[in-house]
Design a protein around this motif. Structure first.
Motif, PDB file in Angstrom:
ATOM      1  N   ALA A 105       0.850  -1.191   0.000  1.00 24.60           N
ATOM      2  CA  ALA A 105       0.000   0.000   0.000  1.00 24.60           C
ATOM      3  C   ALA A 105       0.886   1.240   0.000  1.00 24.60           C
ATOM      4  O   ALA A 105       1.917   1.283   0.662  1.00 24.60           O
ATOM      5  N   GLN A 106       0.480   2.242  -0.740  1.00 20.52           N
ATOM      6  CA  GLN A 106       1.235   3.479  -0.799  1.00 20.52           C
ATOM      7  C   GLN A 106       0.272   4.661  -0.795  1.00 20.52           C
ATOM      8  O   GLN A 106      -0.882   4.546  -1.208  1.00 20.52           O
ATOM      9  N   ALA A 107       0.761   5.784  -0.328  1.00 16.96           N
ATOM     10  CA  ALA A 107      -0.077   6.977  -0.231  1.00 16.96           C
ATOM     11  C   ALA A 107       0.799   8.210  -0.326  1.00 16.96           C
ATOM     12  O   ALA A 107       2.028   8.149  -0.149  1.00 16.96           O
ATOM     13  N   LEU A 108       0.173   9.326  -0.610  1.00 17.93           N
ATOM     14  CA  LEU A 108       0.861  10.615  -0.640  1.00 17.93           C
ATOM     15  C   LEU A 108       0.592  11.360   0.654  1.00 17.93           C
ATOM     16  O   LEU A 108      -0.543  11.423   1.121  1.00 17.93           O
ATOM     17  N   CYS A 109       1.637  11.904   1.211  1.00 17.03           N
ATOM     18  CA  CYS A 109       1.556  12.632   2.477  1.00 17.03           C
ATOM     19  C   CYS A 109       1.858  14.099   2.212  1.00 17.03           C
ATOM     20  O   CYS A 109       2.946  14.438   1.713  1.00 17.03           O
ATOM     21  N   GLY A 110       0.901  14.975   2.521  1.00 16.03           N
ATOM     22  CA  GLY A 110       1.115  16.403   2.333  1.00 16.03           C
ATOM     23  C   GLY A 110       2.038  16.990   3.382  1.00 16.03           C
ATOM     24  O   GLY A 110       1.945  16.650   4.569  1.00 16.03           O
ATOM     25  N   LEU A 111       2.950  17.863   2.959  1.00 12.63           N
ATOM     26  CA  LEU A 111       3.928  18.484   3.848  1.00 12.63           C
ATOM     27  C   LEU A 111       3.668  19.985   3.932  1.00 12.63           C
ATOM     28  O   LEU A 111       3.153  20.597   2.989  1.00 12.63           O
ATOM     29  N   THR A 112       4.053  20.579   5.035  1.00  9.33           N
ATOM     30  CA  THR A 112       3.894  22.026   5.215  1.00  9.33           C
ATOM     31  C   THR A 112       5.196  22.625   5.730  1.00  9.33           C
ATOM     32  O   THR A 112       5.962  21.980   6.457  1.00  9.33           O
ATOM     33  N   ILE A 121       4.618   7.730   0.749  1.00  7.97           N
ATOM     34  CA  ILE A 121       4.734   6.823   1.892  1.00  7.97           C
ATOM     35  C   ILE A 121       4.448   5.401   1.426  1.00  7.97           C
ATOM     36  O   ILE A 121       3.403   5.138   0.811  1.00  7.97           O
ATOM     37  N   ASP A 122       5.375   4.518   1.675  1.00  4.09           N
ATOM     38  CA  ASP A 122       5.134   3.085   1.506  1.00  4.09           C
ATOM     39  C   ASP A 122       4.628   2.585   2.848  1.00  4.09           C
ATOM     40  O   ASP A 122       5.366   2.532   3.826  1.00  4.09           O
ATOM     41  N   ARG A 123       3.357   2.205   2.894  1.00  3.17           N
ATOM     42  CA  ARG A 123       2.711   1.900   4.169  1.00  3.17           C
ATOM     43  C   ARG A 123       2.934   0.464   4.612  1.00  3.17           C
ATOM     44  O   ARG A 123       2.690   0.125   5.777  1.00  3.17           O
ATOM     45  N   GLY A 124       3.380  -0.400   3.698  1.00 10.13           N
ATOM     46  CA  GLY A 124       3.646  -1.783   4.063  1.00 10.13           C
ATOM     47  C   GLY A 124       2.912  -2.765   3.170  1.00 10.13           C
ATOM     48  O   GLY A 124       2.341  -2.405   2.134  1.00 10.13           O
ATOM     49  N   VAL A 125       2.924  -4.012   3.592  1.00 10.71           N
ATOM     50  CA  VAL A 125       2.375  -5.120   2.809  1.00 10.71           C
ATOM     51  C   VAL A 125       0.931  -5.394   3.220  1.00 10.71           C
ATOM     52  O   VAL A 125       0.577  -5.302   4.400  1.00 10.71           O
ATOM     53  N   VAL A 126       0.117  -5.770   2.228  1.00  5.16           N
ATOM     54  CA  VAL A 126      -1.255  -6.221   2.484  1.00  5.16           C
ATOM     55  C   VAL A 126      -1.222  -7.749   2.502  1.00  5.16           C
ATOM     56  O   VAL A 126      -1.209  -8.390   1.449  1.00  5.16           O
ATOM     57  N   PRO A 143      -3.198   8.752   5.407  1.00  9.85           N
ATOM     58  CA  PRO A 143      -2.229   8.647   6.506  1.00  9.85           C
ATOM     59  C   PRO A 143      -2.331   9.829   7.453  1.00  9.85           C
ATOM     60  O   PRO A 143      -2.643  10.955   7.044  1.00  9.85           O
ATOM     61  N   GLY A 144      -2.115   9.581   8.736  1.00 10.44           N
ATOM     62  CA  GLY A 144      -2.119  10.632   9.743  1.00 10.44           C
ATOM     63  C   GLY A 144      -0.706  10.938  10.181  1.00 10.44           C
ATOM     64  O   GLY A 144       0.076  11.521   9.448  1.00 10.44           O
ATOM     65  N   GLN A 145      -0.357  10.505  11.392  1.00 12.80           N
ATOM     66  CA  GLN A 145       1.019  10.645  11.864  1.00 12.80           C
ATOM     67  C   GLN A 145       1.786   9.378  11.496  1.00 12.80           C
ATOM     68  O   GLN A 145       1.352   8.267  11.794  1.00 12.80           O
ATOM     69  N   VAL A 146       2.927   9.558  10.860  1.00  9.21           N
ATOM     70  CA  VAL A 146       3.705   8.420  10.360  1.00  9.21           C
ATOM     71  C   VAL A 146       5.132   8.523  10.870  1.00  9.21           C
ATOM     72  O   VAL A 146       5.762   9.582  10.798  1.00  9.21           O
ATOM     73  N   THR A 147       5.626   7.424  11.387  1.00  9.55           N
ATOM     74  CA  THR A 147       7.040   7.285  11.747  1.00  9.55           C
ATOM     75  C   THR A 147       7.650   6.241  10.828  1.00  9.55           C
ATOM     76  O   THR A 147       7.075   5.159  10.636  1.00  9.55           O
ATOM     77  N   GLY A 148       8.780   6.570  10.238  1.00  9.45           N
ATOM     78  CA  GLY A 148       9.379   5.621   9.305  1.00  9.45           C
ATOM     79  C   GLY A 148      10.781   6.007   8.903  1.00  9.45           C
ATOM     80  O   GLY A 148      11.412   6.885   9.507  1.00  9.45           O
ATOM     81  N   ILE A 149      11.257   5.369   7.863  1.00 13.57           N
ATOM     82  CA  ILE A 149      12.640   5.497   7.410  1.00 13.57           C
ATOM     83  C   ILE A 149      12.660   6.075   6.004  1.00 13.57           C
ATOM     84  O   ILE A 149      11.938   5.603   5.121  1.00 13.57           O
ATOM     85  N   LEU A 150      13.489   7.076   5.803  1.00 13.39           N
ATOM     86  CA  LEU A 150      13.625   7.683   4.482  1.00 13.39           C
ATOM     87  C   LEU A 150      14.574   6.874   3.611  1.00 13.39           C
ATOM     88  O   LEU A 150      15.655   6.461   4.063  1.00 13.39           O
ATOM     89  N   ALA A 185      -3.465   3.483  13.049  1.00 11.35           N
ATOM     90  CA  ALA A 185      -2.924   2.401  12.236  1.00 11.35           C
ATOM     91  C   ALA A 185      -3.955   1.944  11.214  1.00 11.35           C
ATOM     92  O   ALA A 185      -5.109   1.679  11.566  1.00 11.35           O
ATOM     93  N   PRO A 186      -3.594   1.845   9.947  1.00 12.03           N
ATOM     94  CA  PRO A 186      -4.535   1.375   8.937  1.00 12.03           C
ATOM     95  C   PRO A 186      -4.787  -0.122   9.077  1.00 12.03           C
ATOM     96  O   PRO A 186      -3.871  -0.892   9.386  1.00 12.03           O
ATOM     97  N   ALA A 187      -6.012  -0.526   8.866  1.00 10.17           N
ATOM     98  CA  ALA A 187      -6.345  -1.953   8.949  1.00 10.17           C
ATOM     99  C   ALA A 187      -5.819  -2.691   7.729  1.00 10.17           C
ATOM    100  O   ALA A 187      -5.704  -2.132   6.636  1.00 10.17           O
ATOM    101  N   ASP A 188      -5.458  -3.950   7.932  1.00 10.07           N
ATOM    102  CA  ASP A 188      -5.067  -4.870   6.850  1.00 10.07           C
ATOM    103  C   ASP A 188      -3.721  -4.547   6.216  1.00 10.07           C
ATOM    104  O   ASP A 188      -3.408  -5.041   5.133  1.00 10.07           O
ATOM    105  N   ILE A 189      -2.902  -3.719   6.866  1.00 16.31           N
ATOM    106  CA  ILE A 189      -1.562  -3.408   6.354  1.00 16.31           C
ATOM    107  C   ILE A 189      -0.544  -3.736   7.437  1.00 16.31           C
ATOM    108  O   ILE A 189      -0.724  -3.357   8.594  1.00 16.31           O
ATOM    109  N   VAL A 190       0.511  -4.446   7.054  1.00 23.33           N
ATOM    110  CA  VAL A 190       1.607  -4.759   7.975  1.00 23.33           C
ATOM    111  C   VAL A 190       2.837  -3.975   7.525  1.00 23.33           C
ATOM    112  O   VAL A 190       3.333  -4.186   6.416  1.00 23.33           O
ATOM    113  N   PRO A 191       3.342  -3.054   8.341  1.00 19.42           N
ATOM    114  CA  PRO A 191       4.540  -2.299   7.946  1.00 19.42           C
ATOM    115  C   PRO A 191       5.702  -3.243   7.638  1.00 19.42           C
ATOM    116  O   PRO A 191       5.938  -4.224   8.349  1.00 19.42           O
TER     117      PRO A 191
END
Length: 230
Positions: A105-112, A121-126, A143-150, A185-191
């Motif tokens: 799963a992937q999504a776009l995250c708006g920045l300010t 954002i690569d959200r992980g595997v379904v 996506p809301g608040q996301v912690t991850g690796i660039l 946390a989104p349902a059905d996605i494993v980071p």
């Protein structure tokens, strides 16, 4: 007129063969040197990943500002609060993990307040779609608040990178955020931010190429000796 016996003819110096051997030798040594460079890159990568195990997340703003100035911020753990974007949702992306065909799963995250408008954002595997040749259309919440690796955006593959960089009127970050944790946390996605195992066999590959180069020289020397000996 008498003919010179074949045994008495002396073979000339093999210029063509010598040029071919020289070119092959340079190519083999070049491949060996390239593997040495890859080994240094892989060792740096593994060291960065090892540091990630204890690193605390950093706000994404200053990190992306450093990236805009040309700094190397890959493999940095960051945290971001995504703002909603009025853009079409991204489809699932094909991938391979632990030898299995997976859909990510992937999504776009708006920045300010920074040099870029958004980040992929690569959200992980379904998990429910593992092994399926063609994934059905799936939609997940924003996506809301996301912690991850660039990681460098190009590392995800050309198709995924072009889908983001081709957005009209947007300034996407040249990095992707591999999610480790989302709130909510989104349902059905494993980071799945990192490969399960990253091998470093480049020294072995380098020695193989250098060994082939040396073997080529021995074979050439033996052929030259047999050709030119009295």
């Amino acid at each position: 007129m008498s003919e010179v016996p074949a045994a008495a003819k002396k073979a000339g110096f093999p210029f063509g063969l010598t040029i071919a051997v020289a070119i092959s030798f340079v190519i083999l040594c070049g491949l060996g040197g390239w593997q040495i460079q890859r080994m240094a890159w892989k060792e740096d990568l593994l060291a960065r990943i090892e540091t990630l195990k204890t690193a605390s997340p950093t706000p994404i703003g200053p990190v992306l500002a450093e990236a805009a100035r040309g700094g190397n911020v890959a493999w940095t753990r960051v945290q971001v609060d995504c703002r909603p974007l009025n853009l079409p949702a991204l489809p699932l992306a094909y991938g391979v993990r632990d030898g299995d065909m997976v859909w990510r799963a992937q999504a776009l995250c708006g920045l300010t307040g920074g040099p870029y408008d958004l980040i992929l954002i690569d959200r992980g595997v379904v998990p429910a779609l593992t092994g399926q040749v063609k994934a059905p259309e799936r939609r997940f919440g924003e996506p809301g608040q996301v912690t991850g690796i660039l990681i460098p955006l190009a590392q995800l593959g050309g198709d995924r990178a072009r889908a983001v960089t081709g957005l009209a009127g947007q300034k996407p970050a040249p990095l992707a955020l591999m999610a480790e944790r989302e709130t909510p946390a989104p349902a059905d996605i494993v980071p799945a931010p990192l490969p399960a195992e990253i091998s470093n066999r480049h020294l072995e590959y380098a020695l193989t190429w250098f060994g082939l180069a040396v073997t080529l020289l021995f074979i050439y020397a033996a052929m030259l000796w047999r050709r030119l000996r009295p």
